[in-house]
Write a protein that holds these residues in place. Structure first.
Motif, PDB file in Angstrom:
ATOM      1  N   LYS A 148       0.827  -1.208   0.000  1.00 40.32           N
ATOM      2  CA  LYS A 148       0.000   0.000   0.000  1.00 40.32           C
ATOM      3  C   LYS A 148       0.859   1.254   0.000  1.00 40.32           C
ATOM      4  O   LYS A 148       0.570   2.215  -0.728  1.00 40.32           O
ATOM      5  CB  LYS A 148      -0.922  -0.004   1.217  1.00 40.32           C
ATOM      6  CG  LYS A 148      -1.894   1.173   1.254  1.00 40.32           C
ATOM      7  CD  LYS A 148      -2.866   1.044   2.419  1.00 40.32           C
ATOM      8  CE  LYS A 148      -3.884   2.186   2.409  1.00 40.32           C
ATOM      9  NZ  LYS A 148      -4.869   2.040   3.519  1.00 40.32           N
ATOM     10  N   SER A 202       0.829   3.724  -3.169  1.00 34.29           N
ATOM     11  CA  SER A 202       0.258   5.047  -2.844  1.00 34.29           C
ATOM     12  C   SER A 202       1.194   6.177  -3.237  1.00 34.29           C
ATOM     13  O   SER A 202       0.753   7.315  -3.412  1.00 34.29           O
ATOM     14  CB  SER A 202      -0.066   5.129  -1.347  1.00 34.29           C
ATOM     15  OG  SER A 202      -1.118   4.238  -1.019  1.00 34.29           O
ATOM     16  N   GLU A 206      -7.885   5.226  -5.213  1.00 34.80           N
ATOM     17  CA  GLU A 206      -8.087   4.097  -4.315  1.00 34.80           C
ATOM     18  C   GLU A 206      -8.610   2.863  -5.047  1.00 34.80           C
ATOM     19  O   GLU A 206      -8.348   1.729  -4.639  1.00 34.80           O
ATOM     20  CB  GLU A 206      -9.051   4.486  -3.191  1.00 34.80           C
ATOM     21  CG  GLU A 206      -8.474   5.560  -2.261  1.00 34.80           C
ATOM     22  CD  GLU A 206      -9.414   5.882  -1.114  1.00 34.80           C
ATOM     23  OE1 GLU A 206     -10.522   5.305  -1.073  1.00 34.80           O
ATOM     24  OE2 GLU A 206      -9.027   6.716  -0.272  1.00 34.80           O
ATOM     25  N   LYS A 207      -9.330   3.082  -6.136  1.00 36.33           N
ATOM     26  CA  LYS A 207      -9.815   1.929  -6.893  1.00 36.33           C
ATOM     27  C   LYS A 207      -8.658   1.231  -7.623  1.00 36.33           C
ATOM     28  O   LYS A 207      -8.609   0.001  -7.685  1.00 36.33           O
ATOM     29  CB  LYS A 207     -10.899   2.362  -7.883  1.00 36.33           C
ATOM     30  CG  LYS A 207     -12.217   2.728  -7.215  1.00 36.33           C
ATOM     31  CD  LYS A 207     -13.321   2.932  -8.234  1.00 36.33           C
ATOM     32  CE  LYS A 207     -14.664   3.180  -7.546  1.00 36.33           C
ATOM     33  NZ  LYS A 207     -15.772   3.335  -8.514  1.00 36.33           N
ATOM     34  N   GLY A 259      -6.898  -0.765  -5.141  1.00 35.36           N
ATOM     35  CA  GLY A 259      -7.673  -1.958  -4.829  1.00 35.36           C
ATOM     36  C   GLY A 259      -7.554  -3.034  -5.883  1.00 35.36           C
ATOM     37  O   GLY A 259      -7.448  -4.227  -5.567  1.00 35.36           O
ATOM     38  N   SER A 273     -15.373  -4.272  -0.853  1.00 41.11           N
ATOM     39  CA  SER A 273     -15.016  -2.894  -1.192  1.00 41.11           C
ATOM     40  C   SER A 273     -13.598  -2.879  -1.733  1.00 41.11           C
ATOM     41  O   SER A 273     -12.894  -3.903  -1.698  1.00 41.11           O
ATOM     42  CB  SER A 273     -15.123  -1.987   0.040  1.00 41.11           C
ATOM     43  OG  SER A 273     -13.998  -2.157   0.890  1.00 41.11           O
ATOM     44  N   TYR A 274     -13.154  -1.736  -2.202  1.00 41.20           N
ATOM     45  CA  TYR A 274     -11.795  -1.600  -2.720  1.00 41.20           C
ATOM     46  C   TYR A 274     -10.767  -1.479  -1.601  1.00 41.20           C
ATOM     47  O   TYR A 274      -9.570  -1.582  -1.850  1.00 41.20           O
ATOM     48  CB  TYR A 274     -11.693  -0.373  -3.628  1.00 41.20           C
ATOM     49  CG  TYR A 274     -12.416  -0.519  -4.948  1.00 41.20           C
ATOM     50  CD1 TYR A 274     -11.763  -0.994  -6.082  1.00 41.20           C
ATOM     51  CD2 TYR A 274     -13.757  -0.181  -5.063  1.00 41.20           C
ATOM     52  CE1 TYR A 274     -12.422  -1.127  -7.298  1.00 41.20           C
ATOM     53  CE2 TYR A 274     -14.436  -0.306  -6.274  1.00 41.20           C
ATOM     54  CZ  TYR A 274     -13.761  -0.784  -7.391  1.00 41.20           C
ATOM     55  OH  TYR A 274     -14.421  -0.921  -8.593  1.00 41.20           O
ATOM     56  N   ASP A 275     -11.217  -1.224  -0.392  1.00 42.05           N
ATOM     57  CA  ASP A 275     -10.314  -1.079   0.751  1.00 42.05           C
ATOM     58  C   ASP A 275     -10.075  -2.450   1.376  1.00 42.05           C
ATOM     59  O   ASP A 275     -10.793  -2.888   2.269  1.00 42.05           O
ATOM     60  CB  ASP A 275     -10.923  -0.115   1.783  1.00 42.05           C
ATOM     61  CG  ASP A 275      -9.949   0.251   2.889  1.00 42.05           C
ATOM     62  OD1 ASP A 275      -8.977  -0.506   3.109  1.00 42.05           O
ATOM     63  OD2 ASP A 275     -10.171   1.291   3.545  1.00 42.05           O
ATOM     64  N   HIS A 276      -9.044  -3.126   0.900  1.00 38.98           N
ATOM     65  CA  HIS A 276      -8.787  -4.486   1.355  1.00 38.98           C
ATOM     66  C   HIS A 276      -8.401  -4.542   2.832  1.00 38.98           C
ATOM     67  O   HIS A 276      -8.723  -5.523   3.513  1.00 38.98           O
ATOM     68  CB  HIS A 276      -7.685  -5.122   0.510  1.00 38.98           C
ATOM     69  CG  HIS A 276      -8.036  -5.231  -0.937  1.00 38.98           C
ATOM     70  ND1 HIS A 276      -9.163  -5.882  -1.386  1.00 38.98           N
ATOM     71  CD2 HIS A 276      -7.400  -4.765  -2.057  1.00 38.98           C
ATOM     72  CE1 HIS A 276      -9.213  -5.825  -2.713  1.00 38.98           C
ATOM     73  NE2 HIS A 276      -8.153  -5.154  -3.139  1.00 38.98           N
ATOM     74  N   ASP A 277      -7.722  -3.528   3.309  1.00 40.35           N
ATOM     75  CA  ASP A 277      -7.339  -3.524   4.724  1.00 40.35           C
ATOM     76  C   ASP A 277      -8.570  -3.434   5.616  1.00 40.35           C
ATOM     77  O   ASP A 277      -8.647  -4.117   6.644  1.00 40.35           O
ATOM     78  CB  ASP A 277      -6.371  -2.369   5.008  1.00 40.35           C
ATOM     79  CG  ASP A 277      -5.000  -2.618   4.398  1.00 40.35           C
ATOM     80  OD1 ASP A 277      -4.180  -3.274   5.053  1.00 40.35           O
ATOM     81  OD2 ASP A 277      -4.764  -2.175   3.263  1.00 40.35           O
ATOM     82  N   GLN A 278      -9.523  -2.607   5.218  1.00 40.42           N
ATOM     83  CA  GLN A 278     -10.754  -2.510   6.002  1.00 40.42           C
ATOM     84  C   GLN A 278     -11.542  -3.815   5.914  1.00 40.42           C
ATOM     85  O   GLN A 278     -12.091  -4.297   6.912  1.00 40.42           O
ATOM     86  CB  GLN A 278     -11.613  -1.341   5.495  1.00 40.42           C
ATOM     87  CG  GLN A 278     -12.821  -1.033   6.378  1.00 40.42           C
ATOM     88  CD  GLN A 278     -12.412  -0.553   7.754  1.00 40.42           C
ATOM     89  OE1 GLN A 278     -11.615   0.384   7.877  1.00 40.42           O
ATOM     90  NE2 GLN A 278     -12.930  -1.196   8.803  1.00 40.42           N
TER      91      GLN A 278
END
Length: 540
Positions: free
Chosen positions: A200, A204, A210-211, A214, A362-367
């Motif tokens: 990440k 980043s 963010e997509k 992801g 979702s695109y937020d893999h950590d979440q």
């Protein structure tokens, strides 16, 4: 649920239903009187690969396997007319005969391991708003990203450059584990600069989309940690590994052991099943043999552990007076659950493709990762991997007519099952089985949403948990990938084949990286360290 035999407590004696072993031998006490040049603990792909390289160098090798099947995560199991792999979903870089990965597989199997290519779209990432299909071929991969993210072309170019930098400098990093004086220090530092940061963090720096982040990290399940925790070194290795598409062993993943074990036996080696090692015998700082769980002692001038760092130091060397590595600097990877599904129709009749499906909430893999593990076993999985093994194997219909199989995998914390920690396989009680059925329902709901054509057609389903992995693969906490692939892991110089104990070596995914290919190349490194030469130079 009304699926036939879905409830695991309806399974009768499992040993009556296991397909007959046709490779490996039973233990005989007389083997203690035989002379071997090396004893290898564990018959996973790293143990078997190490055994072949040593065998072809003129060594007589004994491989000891605690399980009743050879192959580690490459073995298969059967129930009635169905057969599933337990850890092989696809392999990269074997489509070209001259690729290094293909050459090593050909070498250890004497060319008898064959490959079938998956569909052009080998991985499909499914998000709530869009689906992204990865098409085989580097240029196709880049074209797809540019079509999906036309404003991020510069970031995509730089990302591809970093994949290549990680691959090229990584060779020096791994060579240093065997021949530190010959490894290019500049390349090693370049790799460490990438591997010491998370995926990440590195991506980043290239983009704020963010997509895109992801999508680029949607295969994080192949290494067990989300982009905010995983080393970019391993994430880059996985992404590049599959650029030319996915491949599957013809005949199923049991073909790994079926083609490799005969090569070992041709050189006088032996592979033994149902034979657990209790301890590595160390005298005066030298490994001289192993003590089996039945009390027998076997001797050899070389001892090689393919059983993982945790087992080697935590169990096999528990009483040895040795210099121990800083195990607190590394941690085990996560466990997982896998639902093995059988259907009384062929994949062709159902219209199933063989592309892997990566389903993300979702695109937020950590979440997604945190919500999933923190939510416990009652929560809906936030990410899941769906594989169609029977559709990948071109010989499946010959062996299993009018049948197909599906596997659904997702993360699972070992602590979810801690109350059954002291139980044995197949003897965990009704409450455990009921929890497994709840988990199965959740995974089936995901399957039906994305593969609706199989709704109402499931004939058989059986769930494995981290306790299954613990008891059958012998990982202490049911971990899938051995040590977690964090940036800290790549900073541990002691994670190399040679140990502080004379004549004791390590091999396996803890030495290089997760996956079948990583474990196989660990065998290459370990054998090179033992023989003090690059064994790949002997390959055609």
């Amino acid at each position: 649920m009304n699926y036939r035999k879905l409830r695991t407590w309806r399974l009768i004696s499992i040993t009556k239903r296991i397909n007959k072993m046709d490779i490996g031998n039973s233990y005989n006490p007389r083997i203690a009187q035989e002379k071997f040049d090396a004893i290898i603990i564990g018959s996973g792909i790293s143990g078997l690969g190490t055994a072949v390289f040593l065998s072809k160098a003129g060594k007589r090798v004994l491989v000891l396997e605690k399980h009743f099947k050879i192959g580690g995560y490459t073995h298969t199991f059967k129930r009635d007319d169905y057969e599933w792999d337990v850890g092989v979903h696809y392999i990269g870089e074997v489509g070209r005969k001259n690729s290094l990965v293909r050459r090593v597989f050909d070498y250890v199997s004497d060319g008898n391991l064959k490959w079938a290519s998956m569909d052009d779209v080998y991985d499909r990432f499914i998000f709530p708003d869009k689906s992204y299909g990865l098409t085989a071929g580097r240029e196709n991969f880049i074209a797809g990203l540019n079509d999906w993210f036309p404003k991020e072309r510069n970031a995509i170019v730089r990302y591809m450059e970093l994949l290549d930098e990680a691959a090229h400098s990584g060779r020096a990093f791994y060579a240093k584990k065997v021949m530190p004086l010959l490894a290019n220090p500049l390349a090693v530092r370049k790799y460490m600069k990438l591997a010491s940061r998370t995926a990440k963090a590195v991506i980043s720096d290239l983009t704020s989309d963010e997509k895109l982040l992801g999508v680029l990290t949607s295969q994080w399940g192949d290494c067990g940690l989300p982009p905010g925790q995983i080393s970019f070194g391993i994430m880059a290795g996985i992404a590049r590994h599959y650029l030319e598409g996915g491949f599957y062993p013809v005949g199923g993943s049991r073909r790994f052991a079926e083609t490799i074990v005969p090569v070992i036996e041709q050189s006088g080696g032996t592979v033994i099943v149902n034979t657990g090692v209790d301890e590595i015998i160390v005298r005066n700082g030298i490994a001289v043999g192993v003590r089996l769980e039945n009390g027998d002692e076997l001797s050899a001038p070389l001892i090689i552990s393919s059983a993982g760092v945790a087992n080697t130091y935590g169990k096999f060397l528990r009483t040895a007076e040795i210099s121990r590595p800083p195990l607190t600097k590394v941690e085990p990877s996560n466990g997982y659950i896998c639902l093995h599904i059988g259907i009384k129709e062929s994949a062709k009749a159902l219209g199933l493709q063989n592309s892997n499906l990566w389903v993300h909430a979702s695109y937020d893999h950590d979440q997604n990762y945190n919500d999933h593990l923190n939510g416990g076993m009652t929560s809906t999985p936030r990410s899941a991997f769906i594989s169609f093994p029977s559709a990948k194997d071109p010989t499946w219909d010959e062996q299993h007519p009018n049948r197909c199989t599906i596997e659904i995998v997702t993360l699972a914390a070992y602590d979810w099952f801690k109350q059954w920690e002291g139980t044995e396989w197949k003897k965990r009680g009704t409450e455990y089985l009921e929890k497994k059925e709840e988990l199965s329902e959740g995974l089936l709901n995901i399957l039906y949403e994305h593969v609706p054509e199989v709704r109402g057609k499931v004939d058989y389903a059986e769930l494995s948990t981290p306790l299954t992995t613990r008891d059958l693969a012998n990982y202490p906490r049911g971990e899938l990938y051995g040590l977690a692939h964090t940036p800290e892991r790549f900073q541990q110089k002691w994670l190399r084949p040679k140990t502080s104990v004379k004549n004791l070596y390590l091999t396996g995914q803890d030495i290089i990286s997760a996956g079948v290919t990583g474990a196989l190349f660990a065998g290459v490194l370990t054998t090179s360290a033992i023989l003090k030469k690059n064994v790949m130079k002997a390959m055609p």
